[in-house]
Design an enzyme around this catalytic site. Sequence first.
Site, short mmCIF file in Angstrom:
data_model
loop_
_atom_site.label_atom_id
_atom_site.label_comp_id
_atom_site.label_asym_id
_atom_site.label_seq_id
_atom_site.Cartn_x
_atom_site.Cartn_y
_atom_site.Cartn_z
N VAL A 172 0.81 -1.32 0.06
CA VAL A 172 -0.14 0.08 0.08
C VAL A 172 0.82 1.31 -0.06
O VAL A 172 1.99 1.05 0.57
CB VAL A 172 -0.98 -0.14 1.28
CG1 VAL A 172 -1.53 1.15 1.30
CG2 VAL A 172 -1.96 -1.12 1.41
N LYS A 173 0.54 2.35 -0.83
CA LYS A 173 1.31 3.56 -0.61
C LYS A 173 0.16 4.35 -0.23
O LYS A 173 -0.93 4.44 -0.63
CB LYS A 173 1.45 3.99 -2.33
CG LYS A 173 1.96 5.36 -2.26
CD LYS A 173 2.40 5.76 -3.83
CE LYS A 173 2.73 7.15 -3.87
NZ LYS A 173 3.23 7.50 -5.27
N THR A 174 0.69 5.24 0.79
CA THR A 174 0.08 6.17 1.47
C THR A 174 0.77 7.30 1.79
O THR A 174 1.84 7.61 1.38
CB THR A 174 -0.79 5.66 2.91
OG1 THR A 174 -1.93 6.41 3.10
CG2 THR A 174 0.27 5.40 4.02
#
Length: 259
Positions: A172-174
């Site tokens: 996940v990229k956040t």
Amino acid sequence: MDWGMKNRISRIIKPDTGRAVMLAVDHGYFLGPTSGLEEPGKTIKPLLAYADSLMLTRGVLRNSVDPRADIPIVLRVSGGNSIVGEDLSKEAITVSLQDAIRLNVSAVALSVYVGSKYEHQTLKNLADLVSECEGYGIPVLAVTAVGREMVRDAKYLSLACRIASELGAHMVKTYYCEDFEKVVKTCPVPVVIAGGKKIPEKDALKLAYNAVNEGAAGVDMGRNIFQSKDPVGMIKAVRDIVHKKATPDKVYKELKLGK
Ligand code: 5RP
């Protein structure tokens, strides 16, 4: 998890440090010729040697990256929106898996817009993409895109990251935020951070440092690298922070920012 999936993930998250320096240059898919990326090939070329992987669209990949380059590709496969369009969250899957495989990608990336008008559509895109990619051992990076109205706090970002992982995202990229540890702790897959809008170099380096120290598996950074006065210096500095535990103060001194 099968061998192919593990092998591709290890091309992105380096097994020796368990961390990743991803260079994000996919902005044009909804922002057009973003500052610093007017001629993507010229921007990307000097940075390639210091990136573990490159996140971009198929258009830029085909036209601006040498196919002989030894760089793992994380291909953005969602879009169909624009900064001047109806609603940023109205995204669809824009690349077939067949084309992604032909481009020899190591992973595919797609945005989800939790809490936005087209939340359901983007989450369904993610679930469908994961189901298809599982059959070929291709990891999916979910990007928790934040609509203009959403607050980037730990409560919202942990909700978005967790939902993405529950739907099967492999990474996940956040965004980094206060209490970032909570976001990482409640997300069962590796989390990398975006850099966000250009900020002073020292602040961007501190952001990367804090994120990895609070559990991020690395960065997927764009504007704070290619919009810097010293893009090569910045990616080297970020690399030293992510992989060698260097401090922001130490690596900042090496930058050539001029006056
Ligand atoms: C938008 C994106 C970007 O286009 C990009 O990858 C963000 O990188 P940065 O914030 O570091 O410029 O994923 O959702």
